[in-house]
Design a protein around this motif. Structure first.
Motif, short mmCIF file in Angstrom:
data_model
loop_
_atom_site.label_atom_id
_atom_site.label_comp_id
_atom_site.label_asym_id
_atom_site.label_seq_id
_atom_site.Cartn_x
_atom_site.Cartn_y
_atom_site.Cartn_z
N ILE A 20 0.86 -1.20 0.13
CA ILE A 20 -0.19 0.11 0.07
C ILE A 20 1.09 1.30 0.00
O ILE A 20 1.67 1.45 0.84
CB ILE A 20 -0.96 -0.11 1.28
CG1 ILE A 20 -1.81 -1.23 1.45
CG2 ILE A 20 -1.86 1.27 1.27
CD1 ILE A 20 -2.78 -1.48 2.46
N VAL A 21 0.68 2.19 -1.01
CA VAL A 21 1.56 3.15 -1.16
C VAL A 21 0.73 4.27 -1.10
O VAL A 21 -0.31 4.66 -1.63
CB VAL A 21 2.19 3.37 -2.58
CG1 VAL A 21 3.08 4.47 -2.66
CG2 VAL A 21 3.36 2.05 -2.53
N PHE A 22 1.08 5.63 -0.05
CA PHE A 22 0.51 6.53 0.01
C PHE A 22 1.24 7.84 -0.40
O PHE A 22 2.24 8.21 0.27
CB PHE A 22 0.27 6.89 1.73
CG PHE A 22 -0.76 5.76 2.47
CD1 PHE A 22 -2.00 6.12 2.36
CD2 PHE A 22 -0.27 4.62 2.67
CE1 PHE A 22 -2.89 5.32 2.94
CE2 PHE A 22 -1.09 3.73 3.24
CZ PHE A 22 -2.34 3.91 3.51
N ASP A 23 0.87 8.18 -1.77
CA ASP A 23 1.44 9.29 -2.29
C ASP A 23 0.62 10.69 -2.32
O ASP A 23 0.89 11.35 -3.18
CB ASP A 23 1.71 8.83 -3.97
CG ASP A 23 2.80 9.78 -4.68
OD1 ASP A 23 3.73 9.89 -4.15
OD2 ASP A 23 2.37 10.15 -5.82
N ASN A 24 -0.19 10.49 -1.30
CA ASN A 24 -1.21 11.44 -1.24
C ASN A 24 -0.56 12.55 -0.13
O ASN A 24 0.43 12.25 0.62
CB ASN A 24 -2.58 11.34 -1.00
CG ASN A 24 -2.67 10.38 0.28
OD1 ASN A 24 -2.04 9.23 0.41
ND2 ASN A 24 -3.32 10.91 1.38
N ALA A 25 -1.04 13.79 -0.04
CA ALA A 25 -0.61 14.73 0.85
C ALA A 25 -0.67 14.66 2.19
O ALA A 25 0.36 14.62 3.04
CB ALA A 25 -1.00 16.44 0.39
N VAL A 26 -2.01 14.13 2.47
CA VAL A 26 -2.25 14.32 4.10
C VAL A 26 -3.02 12.86 4.22
O VAL A 26 -3.93 12.41 3.72
CB VAL A 26 -3.19 15.12 4.53
CG1 VAL A 26 -3.80 15.29 5.87
CG2 VAL A 26 -2.52 16.60 4.43
N THR A 27 -2.84 12.05 5.41
CA THR A 27 -3.72 10.97 5.93
C THR A 27 -3.73 10.74 7.12
O THR A 27 -2.88 11.00 8.17
CB THR A 27 -2.51 9.51 5.38
OG1 THR A 27 -2.50 9.57 3.96
CG2 THR A 27 -3.46 8.36 5.89
N ASN A 28 -5.10 10.78 7.52
CA ASN A 28 -5.61 10.99 9.06
C ASN A 28 -6.18 9.56 9.05
O ASN A 28 -7.33 9.34 8.55
CB ASN A 28 -6.52 12.01 9.42
CG ASN A 28 -6.03 13.34 8.79
OD1 ASN A 28 -4.65 13.69 9.35
ND2 ASN A 28 -6.58 14.37 8.22
#
Length: 433
Positions: A144-152
C-alpha cells in the motif's frame, strides 16, 4: 475565430475545468475492489495491463451504513490507484474475523497493490467492543503506497485490539512517499509490523501517533509502534508518539519490539523524535527467542530525541518505569545526537525506575551526550543501569544525571556483572532520596 469569441471560449473552458475539478460531494456505499461496477463513472481499466484507476474529484465519502461489517477498499490480485481528489473519507466497520481478512483498507497477496494520490485521505472505523479491527492492512506480500498529501487515521474500535496500520508477511509493505506531508494516527496501537516493512519517506513531513484512551471505552492502551520481526523507517521534520494520558496513568510503551525469528531494524530519522509511553518509552522483549538463534534488534535515532516514560497511580504495579529498556540479548540502541531520557513513577513498587536499563548483552550508544532525569517513589532509582556479560553503555559528550527517590536507593550510573560502561566526556550526577 475573432479575439472576442476566442476569449469567451477560453473563459467557458476554464469554468468547465473548474467545475470538473471541484466535483460534487458524493456518498458511495460499495467497496472498491477493482472488480465492481459501482464506480464505472470514475473508473478506468488499462486494457493491456489490467491496472485500475479511480479518480475522485472534490470531497467524497465511501461508507455503507446498512452493513454490519464493511471494508471500503479491498484489493486482492489487482493493481489499483485511487486519486482521492480534495478529500476522500473512508468509513468502515471491522469484521471481527481472522486478522488475515480484516482492514478498512486491505491489500492482500503478492499481486495486491494499492496506491493513493491527491489530497487528504481520512480513514475512520466504527467497530465496537469486543471485535478487533485493523484500519489499514497490507498482508501476504501486498503493498500500500500513500503518495497523497495528508492521511488521517481516526480512532479504531473501542478496545486496545485496534491497530491503525498493520503490515504482516515477509514481503508486505506500507510506504508513505516524498509527497506525503502528514500522517496522523489515533488508535489503540498505531503501527504494527510483523515480517514486513513500513516507511515514511518525506524528510519535510510529520508523523503524529496518539493513543488517547479518553477517546475510547474499555481501553488501557497499546503501544504506539510494535515491531515483531521486520523494519520501520520514519523520516521527517518531527515524529511524535504519545501513548499515555497527561497523568501517565494508562497506556502502553511508545515503542515495543518483540524479538521472534527475524531481525528488527527501526530507524527514527526525523530531525526531532519525541516518544512518551506508559511504563516504558522503548521496550525490547526477547523472551520468545530460541537461545540458539541469533536474532538482532537495531534501533537508531538520527536527530534530537526525547524519550519519556510514566507509570503513575497503578498503571502497572508489577513493572518498573524505564525510558529505554533492553532486558534481552543483541539489542543495539543508538543515538547520533543528544538524547533526553526521563522516567517518572509514583508507584511504590520493588521495581526500578531508570533512564536506561541495558542487560544480557545489549547496548546503548550516545554520540553527543545524554541527559537523564529519574523520579521514583519506589525502592530503586537509577540513571543508567547496565548488567550482564557483553552489555554496554557508551556515551560520548556530557552525561548529566538527576535521580530523585522517595524512599529508596539511588545510583547515577551503574554497571556490574560483566557489563561495561564508557563515559567519554564530563559526567554530572545529582541525587536525592
Amino acid at each position: 475565430m475573432t479575439r472576442k469569441r476566442l476569449g469567451k471560449a477560453v473563459l467557458l473552458s476554464l469554468l468547465l475545468m473548474n467545475v470538473c475539478k471541484e466535483g460534487g460531494a458524493t456518498e458511495y456505499n460499495a467497496a472498491i475492489t477493482g472488480n465492481e461496477t459501482d464506480y464505472d463513472s470514475i473508473k478506468e481499466v488499462d486494457i493491456v495491463s489490467g491496472e485500475v484507476k479511480y479518480t475522485f474529484t472534490g470531497e467524497n465519502t465511501v461508507e455503507n451504513k446498512g452493513s454490519n461489517s464493511f471494508q471500503p477498499i479491498k484489493v486482492s490480485g489487482k493493481t489499483v490507484t485511487v486519486a482521492v481528489g480534495d478529500k476522500l473519507t473512508l468509513t468502515g466497520k471491522g469484521t471481527g474475523v481472522s486478522p488475515v481478512n480484516t482492514g478498512n483498507i486491505l491489500a492482500t497477496g503478492s499481486t495486491g497493490s494499492l496506491t493513493f494520490t491527491g489530497g487528504t485521505l481520512d480513514v475512520t472505523d466504527l467497530t465496537e467492543y469486543p471485535k478487533s479491527n485493523y484500519t489499514i492492512h497490507a498482508n501476504s506480500g501486498a503493498s500500500i503506497v500513500f503518495d497523497n498529501a495528508v492521511t488521517n487515521i481516526g480512532e479504531g474500535n473501542l478496545t486496545q485490539s485496534s491497530m491503525g496500520i498493520m503490515v504482516t508477511g515477509a514481503a508486505s509493505k506500507v510506504i508513505f512517499t516524498e509527497n506525503a506531508d502528514s500522517l496522523k494516527i489515533n488508535s489503540a496501537t498505531g503501527i504494527y509490523v510483523n515480517g514486513g516493512s513500513f516507511s515514511f519517506d518525506n524528510t519535510e513531513g510529520s508523523v503524529l501517533i496518539e493513543n488517547n484512551p479518553e477517546d475510547r471505552k474499555r481501553d488501557t492502551g497499546g503501544p504506539g509502534i510494535e515491531v515483531a520481526g521486520g523494519s520501520l523507517t520514519l523520516k521527517g521534520r518531527e515524529t511524535v508518539i504519545k501513548t499515555t494520558d497527561a497523568d501517565g496513568t494508562v497506556g502502553g510503551a511508545a515503542v515495543s519490539v518483540t524479538e521472534r525469528d527475524k531481525d528488527n531494524i527501526l530507524n527514527f530519522e526525523a530531525d526531532k523524535t519525541i516518544l512518551t509511553g506508559g511504563a516504558f518509552g522503548i521496550y525490547v522483549d526477547g523472551s520468545l527467542v530460541n537461545p540458539a538463534d541469533t536474532i538482532k534488534t537495531n534501533i537508531n535515532f538520527s536527530g534530537e530525541t526525547q524519550i519519556t516514560a510514566y507509570n503513575n497511580d497503578g498503571l502497572d504495579d508489577y513493572v518498573g518505569c524505564v525510558a529505554v529498556c533492553a532486558y534481552f540479548p543483541d539489542a543495539k540502541i543508538n543515538f547520533a545526537k543528544q538524547a533526553v531520557l526521563t522516567a517518572e513513577t509514583n508507584n511504590n513498587t520493588k521495581n526500578v525506575g531508570a533512564g536506561a536499563c541495558i542487560q544480557s548483552g545489549s547496548s546503548l550508544t550516545a554520540e553527543q551526550g545524554l541527559q537523564v532525569n529519574v523520579k521514583t517513589a519506589g525502592d530503586y532509582g537509577y540513571g543508567l543501569f547496565a548488567s550482564g556479560s557483553g552489555s554496554l553503555i557508551d556515551v560520548t559528550g556530557l552525561t548529566a544525571v538527576d535521580v530523585v527517590s522517595g524512599s529508596g536507593e539511588i545510583r547515577g550510573v551503574q554497571g556490574f556483572s560483566g557489563a561495561e560502561v564508557k563515559m567519554n566526556g564530563a559526567v554530572k550526577v545529582a541525587g536525592k532520596s
